[in-house]
Write an enzyme that holds these catalytic residues in place. Structure first.
Site, PDB file in Angstrom:
ATOM      1  N   LYS A  50       0.843  -1.199   0.000  1.00  0.00           N
ATOM      2  CA  LYS A  50       0.000   0.000   0.000  1.00  0.00           C
ATOM      3  C   LYS A  50       0.880   1.253   0.000  1.00  0.00           C
ATOM      4  CE  LYS A  50      -3.942   1.994   2.543  1.00  0.00           C
ATOM      5  NZ  LYS A  50      -4.831   1.827   3.720  1.00  0.00           N
ATOM      6  N   SER A 125      -9.708   2.078   2.858  1.00  0.00           N
ATOM      7  CA  SER A 125      -8.810   2.812   1.991  1.00  0.00           C
ATOM      8  C   SER A 125      -7.827   1.916   1.236  1.00  0.00           C
ATOM      9  CB  SER A 125      -8.022   3.825   2.829  1.00  0.00           C
ATOM     10  OG  SER A 125      -7.227   3.160   3.804  1.00  0.00           O
ATOM     11  N   SER A 149     -10.178  -0.415   7.071  1.00  0.00           N
ATOM     12  CA  SER A 149      -9.615  -0.179   5.735  1.00  0.00           C
ATOM     13  C   SER A 149      -8.951  -1.386   5.095  1.00  0.00           C
ATOM     14  CB  SER A 149      -8.614   0.980   5.789  1.00  0.00           C
ATOM     15  OG  SER A 149      -9.291   2.193   6.015  1.00  0.00           O
TER      16      SER A 149
END
Length: 446
Positions: A50, A125, A149
């Site tokens: 990420k 996210s 997330s």
């Protein structure tokens, strides 16, 4: 896509071949926008990262305009742990800007598409990581979970996502959103792969003052035959869609079939979770994002004096959702409102933690929905409040610092995945993985 467990059996030459195949696959599915960069470090099994986790010499931007041009000068602890065990950080995955969002639409790089149905959001996210694994263009990925997330995009995309106990995985090198809530975790194709990746990234780290300094492992002791007591919370499903209610019932029947004991329990109304979470998270975000001022990191706007520099850089560099949360955080921390909002939120957080402690004196795990619906279409969450409410079932876990794992339990009539999560007591990842593996095998989800 080959599983993580299978990839561990490959030779170095086969792993290098796998990387080249992966690059071709990523290029062929570029329209998903799951990756925002294809940097790589070291040799070994490729793991997608990420875009808010520091990897030395990579451009790491938290999907924000304000960090364009920033090159990470060091590795996050989880990256060093990957490299030390023969894994290769491979590609930056898209995300909501500074992890603030539930759809991966707030990214500077544009939205990521859900590979199951490209008209729908992949969640957020960590939507880029979830989409990459679900589309078969990542063996596994790392995400971060502040209020769901990892688990919510995993549920929307039909993969496994695991949030560890707060402190079990070092936060050193993770771009901070809300420091008392953030945790890095694995996003994988199945539960066993999640346990393997969790074992690699977890453990002691003197660089993180909130680290639990625990090094026990789980993947070599997985036991899906353990009989557990599972708590269910039917009253919490009042606001859930019919698909989610069906998925919940299916998961309960599968757990019963596997020999587990089902017990109805009660938790605080989830509306209190939402209030406490968004006050706490935005207050911490306001403080954490103060460092992005045009002086030390990334982009610097044109200005004639220092005040203009701060104002112009932050105005141009942050997106609307980030600005909204900074404003809210400043409000709840301001003189005259601190006691009325922030202090009360911390008291409610304590109540939430106490409620979980009480429930875990009666059960081993809790079965909960992950989101109120399946993945919504782009534009369906028209207001910020609707987006915030999509975190209804996940945020209490972060407020209490507990471990939880999301896994797919069924598909609805449109072929969209429905995910459920199991929640465990603090530091009881072994029970979490044992129960999750048992449920996964009983469901035999395809």
């Amino acid at each position: 896509m080959i599983t993580l467990k299978e990839a561990l059996q490959l030779s170095k030459e086969e792993q290098n071949t796998l990387k080249e195949e992966l690059k071709r696959k990523i290029e062929s599915k570029k329209e998903l926008n799951a990756y925002v960069g294809l940097e790589e470090s070291g040799e070994g099994i490729p793991i997608a990262i990420k875009d808010n986790i520091q990897v030395k010499d990579w451009s790491v931007t938290a999907a924000s305009k304000i960090l364009q041009g920033y090159i990470a000068p060091y590795n996050a602890t989880v990256i060093n742990k990957l490299l030390d065990t023969g894994f290769s950080p491979f590609g930056r995955t898209n995300m909501d800007e500074f992890a603030m969002g539930s759809t991966t639409e707030t990214s500077f790089y544009g939205k990521t598409l859900n590979p199951v149905d490209t008209a729908r959001v992949p969640g957020g996210s960590s939507g880029g990581s979830a989409a990459a694994v679900a589309a078969g263009i990542a063996i596994a990925a790392l995400g971060s979970d502040t209020g769901g997330s990892i688990r919510q995009p995993a549920a929307y995309c039909g993969i496994v996502g695991m949030k560890p106990t707060y402190g079990r995985v070092s936060r050193y090198g993770l771009g901070a959103y809300a420091s008392s809530l953030d945790q890095i975790g694995p996003m994988t194709q199945n539960v066993e792969d999640a346990a393997i990746l969790y074992d690699i990234i977890s453990g002691s780290d003197p660089k993180d003052s909130t680290n639990a300094q625990r090094d026990d492992k789980v993947s070599d002791k997985l036991d899906p035959s353990r009989k557990l007591t599972i708590g269910i919370i039917p009253k919490h499903l009042q606001n859930a869609s019919e698909d989610v209610k069906k998925g919940y019932e299916r998961a309960i029947e599968a757990l019963k079939s596997a020999g587990h004991t089902i017990k109805e329990v009660e938790l605080l109304d989830a509306k209190y979770d939402i209030s406490a979470y968004y006050i706490t998270a935005t207050a911490e975000a306001t403080t954490n994002l103060a460092r992005y001022d045009g002086i030390r990191y990334g982009n610097r706007a044109k200005a004639d004096n220092i005040n203009e520099l701060y104002i112009n850089t932050r105005s141009e560099g942050f997106g609307d959702e980030v600005k909204r949360r900074i404003l809210l955080g400043n409000f709840v921390l301001s003189s005259g409102y601190y006691d009325a909002y922030y202090v009360k939120a911390q008291k409610v957080r304590h109540l939430i933690k106490d409620e979980y402690t009480k429930v875990f004196s009666e059960v081993d795990l809790i079965l909960s929905p992950v989101a109120p619906t399946v993945a919504p279409k782009f534009g369906e969450l028209a207001s910020p409040m609707q987006m915030y409410l999509s975190d209804l079932y996940t945020i209490s876990v972060n407020l209490a610092g507990l471990p939880a794992l999301s896994l797919p339990v069924m598909k609805n009539d449109e072929g969209l995945p429905v995910g459920m999560q199991l929640i465990a007591n603090a530091y009881d990842e072994q029970t979490l993985f044992d129960g999750s593996l048992s449920l996964e095998r009983e469901l035999n989800y395809k």
